[in-house]
Design an enzyme around this catalytic site. Sequence first.
Site, short mmCIF file in Angstrom:
data_model
loop_
_atom_site.label_atom_id
_atom_site.label_comp_id
_atom_site.label_asym_id
_atom_site.label_seq_id
_atom_site.Cartn_x
_atom_site.Cartn_y
_atom_site.Cartn_z
N ASP A 181 41.27 33.38 38.79
CA ASP A 181 39.95 34.01 38.74
C ASP A 181 39.53 34.58 37.42
O ASP A 181 38.98 35.68 37.36
CB ASP A 181 39.86 35.13 39.81
CG ASP A 181 39.45 34.53 41.13
OD1 ASP A 181 38.67 33.57 41.10
OD2 ASP A 181 39.93 35.01 42.17
N ASP A 207 39.39 40.69 34.53
CA ASP A 207 39.58 41.22 35.89
C ASP A 207 41.01 41.01 36.35
O ASP A 207 41.27 40.54 37.46
CB ASP A 207 38.60 40.53 36.84
CG ASP A 207 38.48 41.24 38.18
OD1 ASP A 207 39.01 42.37 38.29
OD2 ASP A 207 37.89 40.67 39.10
N ARG A 243 45.30 41.53 42.98
CA ARG A 243 44.54 40.67 43.90
C ARG A 243 44.18 39.33 43.26
O ARG A 243 43.84 38.38 43.95
CB ARG A 243 43.25 41.38 44.36
CG ARG A 243 42.34 41.71 43.22
CD ARG A 243 41.08 42.47 43.56
NE ARG A 243 40.45 42.91 42.33
CZ ARG A 243 40.71 44.07 41.73
NH1 ARG A 243 41.55 44.91 42.29
NH2 ARG A 243 40.16 44.39 40.59
N ASN A 244 44.22 39.28 41.92
CA ASN A 244 43.88 38.05 41.21
C ASN A 244 45.10 37.32 40.66
O ASN A 244 44.99 36.52 39.74
CB ASN A 244 42.89 38.34 40.08
CG ASN A 244 41.50 38.61 40.63
OD1 ASN A 244 41.14 38.11 41.70
ND2 ASN A 244 40.72 39.42 39.92
#
Length: 389
Positions: free
Chosen positions: A267, A249, A253-254
């Site tokens: 994450d 992922d 955003r991570n």
Amino acid sequence: NKLPIDEQTELLPYDKRWEFPRNRLTLGIQLGTGCFGRVVKAEAVGIKGSDEIVKTVAVKMVRSQSNVAAMEALISELKILIHLGSHLNVVNLLGACTKKISKGELLIIVEYCRFGNLQSYLVNHRSSFINLVDEFGNMRSNNEAEEFDYMLRDECFGNTSSEDNDLVSHVTKSLGSSSGRNSLDYECPEMSSLEIMEDALVTESFWQYQQDPDVTLNRPISTRDLISWSYQIARGMDYLASRKVLHGDLAARNVLLADDGVVKVADFGMAKKMYYEGNYEKSGQGLMPVKWMAIESLTDRIFSSQSDVWSFGVLLWELFSLGKLPYPGMEAGHLLIKTIQQGYRMEKPDNAPNFFGEILSNCWKTDPKDRPTFSQLEATICSHMESSI
Ligand code: ADE
């Protein structure tokens, strides 16, 4: 021993040396929330690797203590973090509170990155961005860039104080604030067939980061920051790949921004394990980062470090478009997948130096074997940094 590490987590041991006394941890405000988990800011007294008595940390926990699948995923993330060891460009484990695990309480303590996630950071700094790429996609020469830097900073902030000009020396440092995401990054699939539901059930993104009110510093960012972050993310990911950990992922955003312009990949573990087990489907809130997923992950559910490389390409696109949602104007669904299968790829964002055009198209090669490895990406970006920074 050929299973990928995230499928071996049941076999990985929990090392008691990571246990941190719950009474030395004071939980604070929420930093992010998602369907399954929550991250809060916290103060830890006398935690690993800190001379300070009290250290600010981030604590990850499940949102609902009765969600067994979320709990299992968090346990597996903890084990992956322990297995991983530490690296500058990864959000490192600091400790865990596992004593009340039977009551559904598991707290994972990780490094706190005070400028939050890159996606929000980029959006918040769009208006003061210093573009060091000319209209032909070439990096401005050093002198030219410095002059340009000054000129634009004056334009953005006025040339009133000498402090503004000092900012030039901070060009590779990026300090600022972050705020919550506002776009939906995940779409909702029918997990059994991996077909995307037309009628998305998604009402919230996987993680939603809130602004930390303590963060007020604000400095502009430039092309040099974006290149430096690209390089650091490739390094963090190379470390993950070398430890046989798939991210699953990878997206802006991570990636979190810490002090001194250091970025850290965050994450990993949780989301990926969810895909494998198809838990999303059961919870009725299935979420898949379709726009970041490699073509073979979408069509055949194949995840590998080389599918992370595809996502890295999408992340680079996000960086140089200053936090835009990939495939603008296109819905994450059947049609997008078909279009990608037919060979459609996004263009290099205008703000990206030319060499990133080639990196992007290589990351998005249909055959995973034809894509560069993270170690090659690290070397490629580094070679261009030497000539442009
Ligand atoms: N939001 C989510 N995780 C975080 C972390 N480790 N540091 C700061 N903000 C976060």
